[in-house]
Design a protein around this motif. Structure first.
Motif, PDB file in Angstrom:
ATOM      1  N   LEU A 297       0.068 -10.444  -2.500  1.00  0.00           N
ATOM      2  CA  LEU A 297       0.192  -9.623  -1.286  1.00  0.00           C
ATOM      3  C   LEU A 297       1.645  -9.531  -0.824  1.00  0.00           C
ATOM      4  CD1 LEU A 297      -2.909 -10.923   0.695  1.00  0.00           C
ATOM      5  CD2 LEU A 297      -2.720  -8.801  -0.594  1.00  0.00           C
ATOM      6  N   ILE A 298       2.361 -10.644  -0.967  1.00  0.00           N
ATOM      7  CA  ILE A 298       3.773 -10.625  -0.571  1.00  0.00           C
ATOM      8  C   ILE A 298       4.565  -9.689  -1.477  1.00  0.00           C
ATOM      9  CG2 ILE A 298       5.849 -12.048  -0.429  1.00  0.00           C
ATOM     10  CD1 ILE A 298       4.061 -14.364   0.422  1.00  0.00           C
ATOM     11  N   GLN A 299       4.254  -9.738  -2.801  1.00  0.00           N
ATOM     12  CA  GLN A 299       4.939  -8.839  -3.717  1.00  0.00           C
ATOM     13  C   GLN A 299       4.632  -7.381  -3.402  1.00  0.00           C
ATOM     14  OE1 GLN A 299       7.106  -9.848  -5.905  1.00  0.00           O
ATOM     15  NE2 GLN A 299       7.551  -7.799  -6.668  1.00  0.00           N
ATOM     16  N   GLN A 300       3.359  -7.126  -3.085  1.00  0.00           N
ATOM     17  CA  GLN A 300       2.968  -5.762  -2.714  1.00  0.00           C
ATOM     18  C   GLN A 300       3.662  -5.342  -1.424  1.00  0.00           C
ATOM     19  OE1 GLN A 300      -1.230  -5.360  -2.238  1.00  0.00           O
ATOM     20  NE2 GLN A 300      -1.180  -3.133  -1.907  1.00  0.00           N
ATOM     21  N   PHE A 301       3.742  -6.277  -0.486  1.00  0.00           N
ATOM     22  CA  PHE A 301       4.413  -5.969   0.779  1.00  0.00           C
ATOM     23  C   PHE A 301       5.894  -5.648   0.551  1.00  0.00           C
ATOM     24  CE2 PHE A 301       6.895  -7.490   4.419  1.00  0.00           C
ATOM     25  CZ  PHE A 301       6.398  -6.649   5.394  1.00  0.00           C
ATOM     26  N   LYS A 302       6.547  -6.398  -0.356  1.00  0.00           N
ATOM     27  CA  LYS A 302       7.959  -6.118  -0.646  1.00  0.00           C
ATOM     28  C   LYS A 302       8.115  -4.724  -1.251  1.00  0.00           C
ATOM     29  CE  LYS A 302       9.526 -10.871  -1.315  1.00  0.00           C
ATOM     30  NZ  LYS A 302      10.074 -11.854  -2.286  1.00  0.00           N
ATOM     31  N   ILE A 306      10.200  -1.640   0.324  1.00  0.00           N
ATOM     32  CA  ILE A 306      11.258  -0.885  -0.355  1.00  0.00           C
ATOM     33  C   ILE A 306      10.948   0.615  -0.318  1.00  0.00           C
ATOM     34  CG2 ILE A 306      12.336  -0.479  -2.596  1.00  0.00           C
ATOM     35  CD1 ILE A 306      11.873  -3.482  -3.176  1.00  0.00           C
ATOM     36  N   GLU A 307       9.665   0.959  -0.575  1.00  0.00           N
ATOM     37  CA  GLU A 307       9.279   2.367  -0.533  1.00  0.00           C
ATOM     38  C   GLU A 307       9.448   2.948   0.861  1.00  0.00           C
ATOM     39  OE1 GLU A 307       5.365   5.130  -1.677  1.00  0.00           O
ATOM     40  OE2 GLU A 307       5.335   2.936  -1.939  1.00  0.00           O
ATOM     41  N   LEU A 308       9.098   2.136   1.873  1.00  0.00           N
ATOM     42  CA  LEU A 308       9.262   2.596   3.252  1.00  0.00           C
ATOM     43  C   LEU A 308      10.726   2.831   3.588  1.00  0.00           C
ATOM     44  CD1 LEU A 308       8.107   3.141   6.084  1.00  0.00           C
ATOM     45  CD2 LEU A 308       8.271   0.682   6.517  1.00  0.00           C
ATOM     46  N   SER A 309      11.588   1.911   3.154  1.00  0.00           N
ATOM     47  CA  SER A 309      13.024   2.097   3.424  1.00  0.00           C
ATOM     48  C   SER A 309      13.560   3.343   2.734  1.00  0.00           C
ATOM     49  CB  SER A 309      13.788   0.855   2.964  1.00  0.00           C
ATOM     50  OG  SER A 309      13.634   0.669   1.578  1.00  0.00           O
ATOM     51  N   THR A 310      13.079   3.598   1.473  1.00  0.00           N
ATOM     52  CA  THR A 310      13.512   4.813   0.764  1.00  0.00           C
ATOM     53  C   THR A 310      13.049   6.071   1.488  1.00  0.00           C
ATOM     54  OG1 THR A 310      13.320   3.574  -1.309  1.00  0.00           O
ATOM     55  CG2 THR A 310      13.480   5.963  -1.460  1.00  0.00           C
ATOM     56  N   THR A 311      11.791   6.037   1.937  1.00  0.00           N
ATOM     57  CA  THR A 311      11.258   7.193   2.672  1.00  0.00           C
ATOM     58  C   THR A 311      12.000   7.410   3.985  1.00  0.00           C
ATOM     59  OG1 THR A 311       9.091   6.688   1.700  1.00  0.00           O
ATOM     60  CG2 THR A 311       9.145   8.222   3.554  1.00  0.00           C
TER      61      THR A 311
END
Length: 405
Positions: A297-302, A306-311
């Protein structure tokens, strides 16, 4: 062996630095302004010495750094528990650069949340914060114990006197040689009372009359007099708190009390130690279990972070482009408004006929100017022709004069 000594000294230095850091934080009143505000537990003295829970320790480290930077008047974004560690570490290093602190380590050394690097960073920030807050230090004051010991020994003087009375009563039942010993003890008591001039009952030892001396001559009468006066006898022995015998007796008393209490306390401490050890092992096992379960879950959250920051960065870029296009649109609208105003003004002028009249006036004026110019040209041509004729005549006269001398 030398390597073990070096490691031990390094560990001792880290322990001292951690203890000193906690004292500085207490001077800055971090328990009230930081822990209570965010509802956190107080730190132990060696919390940042060894990494036991990197996630929690890193969040506490970044939160304390943010609070200390705020004390220094630096604007730093408050770190959240789920922020990117690399970004937060870069912000901390940037703050260190702004306060002229040399940074000779990699940013990933701060991600552990504990160790010598984190202790050094917190120590530098807390020292600067104490200087800014102008924390004052006072010299340690050690209270004197002489008065306390003097009062203690004066309170126990009556107990010592009771023991002396018991010894005297036991000696009264012996033979006449023991009577002489009691007389000697009485003289010693009289000498002790002489500087302070204490009274025995209603009789003053320093002001004895001849009748009392006569009564004291006989041993039996002296003994009876002593038994009569003894219940009212109070001897105050002036004690010295600096006497080594007093200190030794107190040390022996304290040693006895400590030995009596130490057995019970040791058993209780061993019991607490075993309970704490069991609880810590249980907590570590649960922590490992939770880390193993939450790792995907932590890996998925990371990845989502990252995707959120890119968006968000793409959204910010689009928003900037939209703002530029909006500014260009406003400029075009303003230019269009100006063109409309000019067209309206020209249409109004054409509908009024004022332009035709202006054209007619301009044509009439041009005709006048042309006639004037024609006249000026005719005058210039006439003057030129006249000049040519005059020159020709002069030339002909010169020629005739030359032919007819």
């Amino acid at each position: 062996m030398q390597q073990d000594d070096g490691q031990e000294k390094s560990q001792q230095l880290q322990n001292f630095q951690s203890d000193d850091l906690l004292e500085k934080l207490k001077l800055l009143n971090y328990e009230k302004h930081l822990l209570r505000e965010f509802k956190l537990k107080p730190l132990s003295r060696f919390y940042f010495v060894k990494a036991t829970n990197p996630g929690e320790q890193f969040y506490m480290f970044t939160l304390i750094c943010w609070w200390l930077c705020k004390k220094l008047g630096k604007d730093m974004e408050r770190p959240q528990e789920y922020d990117d560690p690399n970004t937060v570490a870069a912000n901390i290093i940037k703050m260190l650069g702004e306060i002229d602190v040399p940074v000779d380590f990699q940013p990933n050394k701060l991600i552990r949340g504990a160790g010598p690097i984190c202790l050094s960073v917190l120590d530098v920030l807390s020292t600067q914060a104490c200087k800014v807050a102008q924390v004052g230090y006072q010299k340690l004051h050690i209270a004197q114990e002489e008065e306390f010991l003097g009062d203690y020994l004066e309170d126990n003087a009556e107990i010592i006197l009771e023991k002396l009375e018991d010894e005297q009563n036991a000696a009264a039942l012996s033979d006449d040689s023991d009577m002489e010993l009691e007389a000697h003890n009485f003289r010693q008591l009289n000498w002790l009372n002489r500087p302070q001039k204490k009274s025995i009952g209603d009789v003053n030892l320093d002001e004895r009359n001849p009748e009392l001396d006569a009564r004291m001559s006989d041993h039996q009468e002296w003994h009876l007099e002593l038994e009569r006066v003894l219940p009212q006898l109070k001897v105050f022995v002036k004690t010295d708190a600096r006497d080594w015998r007093t200190h030794i007796s107190q040390m022996e008393t304290f040693k006895t009390n400590i030995l009596e209490i130490s057995d019970t306390a040791e058993a209780q401490l061993k019991k607490l130690h075993s309970e704490f050890t069991f609880d810590l092992e249980k907590i570590e096992s649960r922590e490992k279990h939770l880390n193993n379960e939450l790792k995907p879950l932590i890996q998925q959250f990371k990845e989502l972070s990252i995707e959120l920051s890119t968006t968000q960065s793409a959204q910010n870029q689009l928003q900037e482009d939209m703002e530029k296009q909006t500014a260009e649109l406003n400029e075009v609208m303003m230019e269009q408004d100006l063109k409309k105003e000019e067209m309206e003004r020209r249409g109004q002028a054409m509908s009024d006929g004022s332009s035709v009249q202006q054209i007619r006036k301009a044509i009439a004026k041009l005709k006048e100017d042309i006639a004037q110019l024609n006249l000026e040209v005719a005058l210039l041509v006439h003057a030129h022709d006249q000049d040519i004729v005059v020159r020709q005549l002069q030339q002909n006269q010169t020629t005739d004069l030359a032919n007819n001398p």
